[in-house]
Scaffold this active site. Structure first.
Site, mmCIF file in Angstrom:
data_model
loop_
_atom_site.group_PDB
_atom_site.id
_atom_site.type_symbol
_atom_site.label_atom_id
_atom_site.label_comp_id
_atom_site.label_asym_id
_atom_site.label_seq_id
_atom_site.Cartn_x
_atom_site.Cartn_y
_atom_site.Cartn_z
ATOM 1 N N ARG A 29 36.556 65.312 63.857
ATOM 2 C CA ARG A 29 35.654 66.389 64.303
ATOM 3 C C ARG A 29 34.888 67.005 63.142
ATOM 4 O O ARG A 29 33.728 67.402 63.310
ATOM 5 C CB ARG A 29 36.458 67.474 65.028
ATOM 6 C CG ARG A 29 36.885 67.002 66.395
ATOM 7 C CD ARG A 29 37.504 68.128 67.168
ATOM 8 N NE ARG A 29 37.759 67.741 68.528
ATOM 9 C CZ ARG A 29 38.782 68.177 69.246
ATOM 10 N NH1 ARG A 29 39.642 69.024 68.713
ATOM 11 N NH2 ARG A 29 38.936 67.782 70.481
ATOM 12 N N GLY A 379 37.274 67.211 77.422
ATOM 13 C CA GLY A 379 37.016 68.000 78.629
ATOM 14 C C GLY A 379 35.537 68.200 78.875
ATOM 15 O O GLY A 379 35.067 68.140 80.018
#
Ligand code: AMP
Length: 398
Positions: A29, A379
């Site tokens: 990330r 998500g």
């Protein structure tokens, strides 16, 4: 947009896993946000970075206060500095005195990382006052945190309302995520195959419904397959099932039939007599599982059949593992699918790995650079593909 000599506040997703010594164990990330940060530096901005890390409000210390030692973003300063190739200044708070003083002193070409946004009680509530304080720190707001774009938090969405259209924009990672998801959703090259796995049907219900309209083939594996077998009158022994979703499993299959979308369920399964890597295992038909046994992976016949369909596709979406891939004896099906997705890519298909555990699986096999795109947002990607409007995206477009 003019970035020269401007103070630019960029929201990134640095919510990375840390080990017990607070060392970053997977910096995917952080690396994802580096191109945007570097571009801002090249354009002559003073760069202020903000992110959340973990769930500090859910894991308070015994005395009810925030565990700052555990959740401070200071843990990632070293890695971030190495990846951008320059020193990183750090503010001890997010919008407090230290942040304000350091922002005021910040020069073009410098980078300041603010403390964890979730130390602020207003962050998750989407508090306007907090969002305004954040906004006051900068001239321009950049959102590059795709992983949290489905949340209407102060730093991800509400803050954007304090900037006009000329002073807010998406970062490069966010642009890439949106472009790749749209490539799948808008006029994809056919045949389109979606591979959906993971534990529960209930988590992927909306996705499956959407995919029946979009895809030519839907491959269903993982724990959720057994709810389908049970709904169809099969025997699934002690496999994971959602009794309250049997009707849904029937309806989804009925809708697929009407629309002419092929649904592929795993013909055989690897079953085990315990949820355990050392359990006894057998290969049996997925709808003939005896009591005392549970399906923990797709079987070899299913893996071959799935791979055939995948390799013939021109567009592939993969979300969710085919079995309990965390345990080696039940990782074979997921690995077979990962290899087939890589092979399809080599044949010229556009392949999108839609976040979460399938990303872990593709990384485990070192195949991440053999597929077209690996999403950083589990998500958020799921919601985007379902067709939901994401607050983080809407707020920039508004
Ligand atoms: P999800 O987060 O819904 O994508 O689910 C991922 C999880 O599903 C992983 O932790 C897998 O171990 C688990 N899983 C996959 N297949 C099965 C299965 N047959 N039985 C139980 N759990 C499974």
């Amino acid at each position: 947009m003019k970035f020269q000599d401007k103070k630019v506040l960029i929201r990134v997703d640095f919510n990375v896993p840390l080990d017990k010594d607070f060392q970053v164990t997977d910096d995917t990330r952080i690396r994802g946000a580096i191109p945007s940060i570097k571009q801002l530096i090249e354009r002559g901005s003073a760069v202020i970075i903000m992110s959340h890390l973990g769930r500090p409000m859910k894991k308070l210390k015994e005395d009810g206060t925030i565990d700052k030692e555990r959740f401070t973003l200071r843990h990632i300063v070293h890695r971030l500095s190495k990846l951008v190739g320059q020193p990183i200044l750090f503010a001890e708070d997010t919008v407090g005195e230290d942040a304000q003083r350091k922002v005021a002193d910040l020069q073009p070409g410098q980078i300041l990382l603010l403390e964890n946004t979730r130390f602020e009680p207003g962050e998750k509530k989407g508090d306007k006052e907090l969002a305004q304080k954040m906004a006051n720190l900068a001239d321009i707001y950049v959102n590059d945190a795709f992983g949290t774009a489905h949340r209407a938090h102060a730093s991800t969405a509400i803050i954007a309302s304090f900037f006009d259209k000329k002073h807010k924009t998406f970062g490069l990672l966010m642009e890439k995520e949106i472009a790749n998801a749209n490539k799948l959703l808008n006029n994809p090259e056919r045949p389109v195959t979606a591979i959906v796995g993971g534990a529960k049907v209930s988590d992927k219900m909306l996705l499956l419904d959407k995919l029946i309209d979009l895809a030519d083939n839907i491959i269903i594996g993982g724990g959720m397959a057994y709810t389908f077998f049970l709904a169809n009158g099969g025997k699934v022994g002690n496999s994971l099932v959602e009794q309250d979703r049997l009707q849904l499993a029937k309806e989804l299959q009925e809708k697929a039939h009407q629309k002419g979308t092929n649904i592929y369920l795993p013909k055989d399964s690897i079953v085990a007599d315990d949820f355990n890597a050392n359990a006894h295992t057998l290969v049996v038909n997925s709808d003939e599982i005896e009591d005392g046994w549970m399906g923990l992976d797709i079987g070899p016949e299913a893996a071959t059949a799935f791979a055939e369909v995948i390799k013939k596709s021109k567009t592939v979406l993969w979300n969710g593992p085919m079995g309990v891939f965390e345990m080696a004896p039940f990782a074979g099906g997921t690995h077979a699918v990962a290899k087939a997705v890589a092979a399809a890519t080599q044949n010229g298909a556009f392949t999108l790995i839609g976040g979460g555990d399938s990303v872990a699986a593709i990384n485990q096999l070192g195949l991440a650079d053999k597929v077209s795109y690996v999403s950083t947002g589990g998500g958020a990607m799921l919601k985007f593909l379902e067709g939901a409007k994401l607050p983080g995206i809407e707020a920039i477009e508004a």
